[in-house]
Design a protein around this motif. Structure first.
Motif, PDB file in Angstrom:
ATOM      1  N   ASP A  47       0.816  -1.213   0.000  1.00 23.52           N
ATOM      2  CA  ASP A  47       0.000   0.000   0.000  1.00 23.52           C
ATOM      3  C   ASP A  47       0.854   1.269   0.000  1.00 23.52           C
ATOM      4  O   ASP A  47       0.326   2.375  -0.014  1.00 23.52           O
ATOM      5  CB  ASP A  47      -0.982   0.013   1.163  1.00 23.52           C
ATOM      6  N   VAL A  48       2.161   1.135  -0.010  1.00 18.44           N
ATOM      7  CA  VAL A  48       3.048   2.299   0.045  1.00 18.44           C
ATOM      8  C   VAL A  48       2.812   3.223  -1.153  1.00 18.44           C
ATOM      9  O   VAL A  48       2.736   4.449  -0.998  1.00 18.44           O
ATOM     10  CB  VAL A  48       4.535   1.874   0.130  1.00 18.44           C
ATOM     11  N   ILE A  52       1.581   7.072  -1.166  1.00 14.13           N
ATOM     12  CA  ILE A  52       2.332   8.142  -1.838  1.00 14.13           C
ATOM     13  C   ILE A  52       1.390   8.959  -2.725  1.00 14.13           C
ATOM     14  O   ILE A  52       1.412  10.192  -2.703  1.00 14.13           O
ATOM     15  CB  ILE A  52       3.514   7.577  -2.652  1.00 14.13           C
ATOM     16  N   ALA A  53       0.564   8.289  -3.486  1.00 12.46           N
ATOM     17  CA  ALA A  53      -0.374   8.986  -4.364  1.00 12.46           C
ATOM     18  C   ALA A  53      -1.341   9.850  -3.558  1.00 12.46           C
ATOM     19  O   ALA A  53      -1.666  10.982  -3.956  1.00 12.46           O
ATOM     20  CB  ALA A  53      -1.148   7.981  -5.217  1.00 12.46           C
ATOM     21  N   THR A  57      -1.619  13.971  -3.644  1.00  9.38           N
ATOM     22  CA  THR A  57      -2.892  14.667  -3.833  1.00  9.38           C
ATOM     23  C   THR A  57      -3.117  15.688  -2.725  1.00  9.38           C
ATOM     24  O   THR A  57      -3.549  16.811  -2.994  1.00  9.38           O
ATOM     25  CB  THR A  57      -4.055  13.650  -3.880  1.00  9.38           C
ATOM     26  N   ALA A  58      -2.810  15.318  -1.487  1.00 10.44           N
ATOM     27  CA  ALA A  58      -2.975  16.245  -0.367  1.00 10.44           C
ATOM     28  C   ALA A  58      -2.078  17.467  -0.537  1.00 10.44           C
ATOM     29  O   ALA A  58      -2.502  18.600  -0.279  1.00 10.44           O
ATOM     30  CB  ALA A  58      -2.684  15.540   0.957  1.00 10.44           C
ATOM     31  N   GLN A  66       0.762  24.171  -8.048  1.00 15.39           N
ATOM     32  CA  GLN A  66       2.201  24.072  -7.825  1.00 15.39           C
ATOM     33  C   GLN A  66       2.726  22.641  -7.894  1.00 15.39           C
ATOM     34  O   GLN A  66       3.928  22.414  -7.706  1.00 15.39           O
ATOM     35  CB  GLN A  66       2.550  24.673  -6.462  1.00 15.39           C
ATOM     36  N   LEU A  67       1.830  21.699  -8.142  1.00 16.13           N
ATOM     37  CA  LEU A  67       2.196  20.285  -8.161  1.00 16.13           C
ATOM     38  C   LEU A  67       2.981  19.947  -6.891  1.00 16.13           C
ATOM     39  O   LEU A  67       2.509  20.216  -5.805  1.00 16.13           O
ATOM     40  CB  LEU A  67       2.955  19.932  -9.434  1.00 16.13           C
ATOM     41  N   LEU A  68       4.146  19.370  -7.008  1.00 15.74           N
ATOM     42  CA  LEU A  68       4.920  18.990  -5.821  1.00 15.74           C
ATOM     43  C   LEU A  68       6.056  19.971  -5.530  1.00 15.74           C
ATOM     44  O   LEU A  68       6.942  19.678  -4.719  1.00 15.74           O
ATOM     45  CB  LEU A  68       5.478  17.570  -5.986  1.00 15.74           C
ATOM     46  N   ALA A  69       6.022  21.153  -6.141  1.00 15.32           N
ATOM     47  CA  ALA A  69       7.092  22.139  -5.932  1.00 15.32           C
ATOM     48  C   ALA A  69       7.307  22.481  -4.451  1.00 15.32           C
ATOM     49  O   ALA A  69       8.463  22.551  -4.008  1.00 15.32           O
ATOM     50  CB  ALA A  69       6.830  23.393  -6.745  1.00 15.32           C
ATOM     51  N   PRO A  70       6.261  22.670  -3.648  1.00 16.97           N
ATOM     52  CA  PRO A  70       6.496  22.973  -2.232  1.00 16.97           C
ATOM     53  C   PRO A  70       7.240  21.843  -1.507  1.00 16.97           C
ATOM     54  O   PRO A  70       8.092  22.108  -0.657  1.00 16.97           O
ATOM     55  CB  PRO A  70       5.094  23.167  -1.661  1.00 16.97           C
TER      56      PRO A  70
END
Length: 81
Positions: A47-48, A52-53, A57-58, A66-70
């Motif tokens: 389930d890892v 991650i997905a 999303t959170a 910003q997608l995953l930029a932060p």
């Protein structure tokens, strides 16, 4: 895997929403590390990757557009410390 059977996605989403940004980013880093240790033949039963997905999303929900930029910025700041 018993862990996958016990995984409660709704409860996990609730946990994510209660986390600070720092906690969310730290969880993502931890899960990425765990994913590297999973043999390719076991990836479908783990389930890892689902977690991650859900964390991705959170993060994207907290930082629209910003997608995953932060998260990447957070990682870089931690390296620079």
């Amino acid at each position: 895997m018993a862990e996958k059977q016990d995984f409660d996605a709704a409860a996990f989403v609730d946990q994510l929403s209660a986390m600070t940004d720092e906690e969310l980013f730290a969880l993502m880093q931890k899960l990425e590390g765990e994913s590297e240790d999973i043999p390719s033949e076991d990836r479908d039963s783990s389930d890892v990757f689902l977690r991650i997905a859900m964390v991705e999303t959170a993060i994207e929900d907290r930082f629209p557009g910003q997608l995953l930029a932060p998260y990447k910025d957070w990682q870089q700041r931690r390296i620079d410390i």
